[in-house]
Design a protein around this motif. Structure first.
Motif, mmCIF file in Angstrom:
data_model
loop_
_atom_site.group_PDB
_atom_site.id
_atom_site.type_symbol
_atom_site.label_atom_id
_atom_site.label_comp_id
_atom_site.label_asym_id
_atom_site.label_seq_id
_atom_site.Cartn_x
_atom_site.Cartn_y
_atom_site.Cartn_z
ATOM 1 N N ALA A 162 1.569 8.591 4.446
ATOM 2 C CA ALA A 162 1.876 9.195 3.147
ATOM 3 C C ALA A 162 1.407 10.642 3.077
ATOM 4 C CB ALA A 162 1.226 8.378 2.026
ATOM 5 N N ALA A 196 -1.248 4.753 4.455
ATOM 6 C CA ALA A 196 -1.953 5.856 3.810
ATOM 7 C C ALA A 196 -1.858 7.128 4.646
ATOM 8 C CB ALA A 196 -3.414 5.480 3.580
ATOM 9 N N ILE A 228 -6.460 1.932 -3.855
ATOM 10 C CA ILE A 228 -6.251 0.664 -3.152
ATOM 11 C C ILE A 228 -7.599 -0.039 -3.068
ATOM 12 C CG2 ILE A 228 -5.283 -0.437 -1.114
ATOM 13 C CD1 ILE A 228 -3.376 1.574 -2.570
ATOM 14 N N VAL A 235 -5.458 9.655 -2.158
ATOM 15 C CA VAL A 235 -5.515 8.203 -1.985
ATOM 16 C C VAL A 235 -6.977 7.806 -1.822
ATOM 17 C CG1 VAL A 235 -4.822 6.225 -0.586
ATOM 18 C CG2 VAL A 235 -3.258 8.167 -0.838
ATOM 19 N N TYR A 236 -7.405 6.830 -2.628
ATOM 20 C CA TYR A 236 -8.735 6.235 -2.482
ATOM 21 C C TYR A 236 -8.556 4.791 -2.014
ATOM 22 C CZ TYR A 236 -10.673 10.145 -5.161
ATOM 23 O OH TYR A 236 -11.051 11.391 -5.588
ATOM 24 N N ILE A 237 -9.190 4.444 -0.899
ATOM 25 C CA ILE A 237 -9.131 3.078 -0.383
ATOM 26 C C ILE A 237 -10.543 2.512 -0.414
ATOM 27 C CG2 ILE A 237 -8.566 1.617 1.580
ATOM 28 C CD1 ILE A 237 -6.610 3.827 2.478
ATOM 29 N N VAL A 260 -11.789 6.834 2.291
ATOM 30 C CA VAL A 260 -11.934 5.402 2.556
ATOM 31 C C VAL A 260 -13.405 5.045 2.384
ATOM 32 C CG1 VAL A 260 -11.557 3.512 4.166
ATOM 33 C CG2 VAL A 260 -10.059 5.520 4.243
ATOM 34 N N GLN A 301 1.300 6.605 -6.923
ATOM 35 C CA GLN A 301 -0.049 6.846 -7.442
ATOM 36 C C GLN A 301 -0.489 5.692 -8.347
ATOM 37 O OE1 GLN A 301 -0.500 10.798 -9.231
ATOM 38 N NE2 GLN A 301 -1.263 11.528 -7.279
ATOM 39 N N ILE A 347 -7.361 11.619 1.963
ATOM 40 C CA ILE A 347 -7.679 10.193 1.833
ATOM 41 C C ILE A 347 -9.187 10.021 1.896
ATOM 42 C CG2 ILE A 347 -7.388 7.900 2.836
ATOM 43 C CD1 ILE A 347 -4.845 9.030 4.222
ATOM 44 N N VAL A 396 0.846 -1.202 0.000
ATOM 45 C CA VAL A 396 0.000 0.000 0.000
ATOM 46 C C VAL A 396 0.880 1.250 0.000
ATOM 47 C CG1 VAL A 396 -1.668 1.350 1.341
ATOM 48 C CG2 VAL A 396 -1.962 -1.126 1.093
ATOM 49 N N CYS A 443 0.839 4.199 -2.814
ATOM 50 C CA CYS A 443 0.617 5.608 -2.470
ATOM 51 C C CYS A 443 1.733 6.484 -3.038
ATOM 52 C CB CYS A 443 0.526 5.785 -0.955
ATOM 53 S SG CYS A 443 -0.955 5.082 -0.191
ATOM 54 N N TYR A 489 -3.869 -0.940 5.592
ATOM 55 C CA TYR A 489 -3.996 0.163 4.630
ATOM 56 C C TYR A 489 -4.036 1.530 5.301
ATOM 57 C CZ TYR A 489 -9.208 -0.136 5.264
ATOM 58 O OH TYR A 489 -10.493 -0.175 5.754
#
Length: 646
Positions: free
Chosen positions: A65, A62, A396, A224-226, A71, A41, A69, A34, A38, A58
């Motif tokens: 980083a 994240a 992610i 960041v998309y989780i 989630v 990208q 974010i 992960v 990050c 995760y």
């Protein structure tokens, strides 16, 4: 030692904040993947077996980083747990000054304007609704979030909820008298300012669909998309990238039109009469669709005279309503809003009956007193690709079930990913010592009329060995109902049946009883966590292939056949494998858990595709002898129980 290794070490900050924490190589491996995604990208598909600790795996990299974010989780329950428990714990352990925000769909927030209207009017459908509304009065005057999940009335009747919340259709926006105090707008404002925003897949996909239509957005952009429980995304996407029109929406339009008319006009006597006839037209469509619940392609029924006549009537009276409301819209905000809704619903009905553009399947669901018309795209890969291209970021996508036989291609193709990074980490639990897979001998084929009765007799014998403490997971509601009748009064254990109470209440009863038997269908196959001896057996009636008469499945099969792709091997089988893995995942939730998995469908051993299912399961020793199940529960080791054959 790397920075992440130090965080997850036995003497690291996570261990100091989590009682009983033990370093897991699998968790660290996922965290490092992960972190790399990050930094670059990149798009990462990360499958983490039960017990990996993927939430921390995760969240930690994240958060370290930096940046914004988002989630997204599979359910509101997981969303609340992440926001209220996991995220604060990691934030405190890492000593990061983060601002976090929880954002749900608008139906979860009290609408002050509609609530006050309902209180003033006092017209409700039942004494229960009146009692629930009264129970909200004190809370409504004190709440800072307006989140109905925090209200003292935990379960609101749908008829009341729709009167005290807003929809995209009936929201007055900046024209609302209560706009300055709007809980939804405040939640969205906090989301824009937060470092971490926790949402659920329905809200995420609703936001994407809004962007697709060009009408703005709800969620901010992110670095960041989780997307947790990512295996659910293709199905949820089908709902939001398509079209949906429900009898509830149509009936609420009629009810709200009368309310606004009485408040802002009252001098057009033709309007109440048209609303009455329009409401009757909605009910006539439901009546024409026939009694009982049904899910079918619209083409199967569209030409039937009664249905065609009812739909024509609905189109006519909805058109009459639009025509009457148009000149009245200038009289007030409320009338303007219902006019816009009426026009939008007329366009949606027209779009359903005469579809244009993307390849989609028109189908409907009917329930005891309602119906939904749906247009679902056959393929959601292209909308996914467009959304991810619009937001260059690290993506992610994680779940315990993304692969089929260690291959991620089925899932990646469904969401339009061409060459994502992939990671698969096994569960750290000792399945070889603590579990047993039992496939009974002698049962009829699952397609046989005699199968269910034989399955229930075998199940009753197994429950005697496990002393209850079991989930029985069904692939159909019909089988569940028949099982409930069969077991009633036959078992010396508490019997809990899906539908008799809400999921949370049933699970609480199950845990408290310690020896209960719970019968469940789809909603109990995933997202359910029962640790300890209370759940020591999971029994699955059939391999979970999707119903062959499902209209969306039929359309997908036809599209694959047209492309000269084998629909069974490339779509139906992988879908069933992922569903089975979710059900199997209910059994072992902790390192100390022990239990037996029963798959009563012998096709897992006799059919050519059975090996695909078996390769996707944890390493469980297999037996076909009930006596060896008895020995397992008697406390013998797995090797002893099956005579040393693993």
């Amino acid at each position: 030692m790397s920075g992440l290794a130090a965080v997850f070490a036995a003497d690291g900050p996570i261990a100091r904040h989590v009682g009983g924490f033990e370093p897991r190589a699998e968790q660290l491996a996922m965290a490092e993947a992960v972190a790399d995604a990050c930094a670059d990208q990149a798009v990462l598909l990360a499958e983490a077996g039960t017990g990996t600790g993927k939430t921390f795996a995760y969240l930690v990299p994240a958060l370290l980083a930096g940046g914004k974010i988002i989630v997204s989780t599979g359910t509101k329950t997981l969303q609340d747990q992440l926001f209220e428990k996991d995220l604060p714990l990691v934030r405190d352990a890492l000593e990061l000054p983060l601002r976090a925000s929880l954002l749900k769909g608008r139906s979860n927030y009290l609408c002050l304007y509609r609530y006050e209207q309902t209180m003033d009017e006092g017209r409700l459908d039942s004494p229960v609704q009146a009692e629930q509304l009264h129970g909200l009065r004190h809370w409504a005057s004190l709440t800072r979030s307006g989140d109905l999940g925090e209200a003292p009335v935990p379960v609101l009747e749908e008829g009341l909820r729709s009167r005290i919340t807003s929809t995209a259709d009936n929201c007055l926006g900046q024209e609302c008298p209560a706009y300055a105090d709007c809980f939804l707008m405040e939640a969205r404002r906090r989301a824009q300012e937060a470092d971490v925003v926790v949402v659920n897949h329905h809200l995420l996909l609703a936001d994407w669909a809004l962007k697709e239509s060009g009408f703005g957005e709800v969620l901010p952009g992110a670095d960041v998309y989780i997307l947790d429980e990512a295996h659910q995304l293709p199905e949820v996407a089908g709902q939001f990238f398509g079209l949906s029109l429900s009898s509830r929406q149509l009936l609420e339009l009629g009810r709200d039109t009368l309310t606004e008319y009485q408040r802002e006009a009252g001098d057009v006597p033709a309007l109440p009469a048209v609303v009455e006839r329009y409401t009757r037209a909605v009910l006539e469509v439901r009546l024409a669709l026939g009694s009982g619940a049904r899910r079918s392609a619209w083409s199967d029924v569209a030409e039937r005279p009664a249905i065609a006549a009812a739909v024509d009537g609905l189109q006519r009276w909805l058109g009459e309503l639009v025509a009457l409301l148009e000149p009245m819209a200038v009289r007030g905000r409320g009338l303007e809003a219902v006019y816009r809704r009426a026009e939008a619903l007329r366009a949606a009905l027209q779009g359903f009956l005469q579809p244009e553009g993307q390849e989609a399947v028109q189908w409907f669901e009917s329930f005891s007193q309602s119906f939904i018309l749906r247009s679902t795209p056959v393929d959601v890969a292209e909308p996914f690709r467009r959304q991810m291209a619009r937001h260059p970021a690290a993506w992610i996508l994680t779940s315990a079930t993304l692969s089929v036989g260690e291959d991620f291609s089925h899932f990646s193709h469904r969401v339009g990913l061409e060459e994502p990074r992939t990671l698969r980490v096994e569960s750290p639990f000792d399945y070889e010592r603590n579990t047993l897979l039992y496939v009974p001998q002698g049962l009829p084929a699952p397609t046989s009329e005699a199968y269910l009765a034989a399955f229930l007799r075998e199940t009753e014998a197994i429950l005697g060995l496990s002393q209850g403490r079991a989930f029985i997971l069904f692939t159909s509601h019909r089988a569940l109902r028949e099982a409930a009748i069969y077991f009633q009064g036959r078992l010396p254990y508490p019997l809990l049946v899906q539908g008799e109470a809400g999921q949370a209440e049933l699970l609480a009863r199950f845990r408290e009883a310690g020896n209960a038997v719970l019968l469940g269908t789809a909603s109990f196959w995933e997202g359910v966590d029962v640790r300890g001896e209370a759940l020591s057996c999971v029994i699955i009636d059939r391999l979970p292939f999707a119903a062959p008469n499902d209209p969306v499945l039929q359309a997908k099969i036809a599209a694959l056949e047209a492309a000269e792709v084998n629909p069974f091997m490339e779509y139906q089988l992988p879908l069933a494998v992922i569903s089975l893995r979710q059900g199997v995942g209910r059994l072992i939730r902790d390192g100390a858990d022990r239990g037996v998995l029963v798959i009563a469908d012998n096709r897992i051993l006799t059919k050519f595709y059975g090996s695909v299912f078996r390769r996707s399961l944890p390493p469980m020793p297999l037996t076909r002898e009930r006596e060896q199940v008895a020995q397992f529960y008697a406390g013998l080791s797995v090797v002893d129980a099956i005579g040393g054959e693993c």
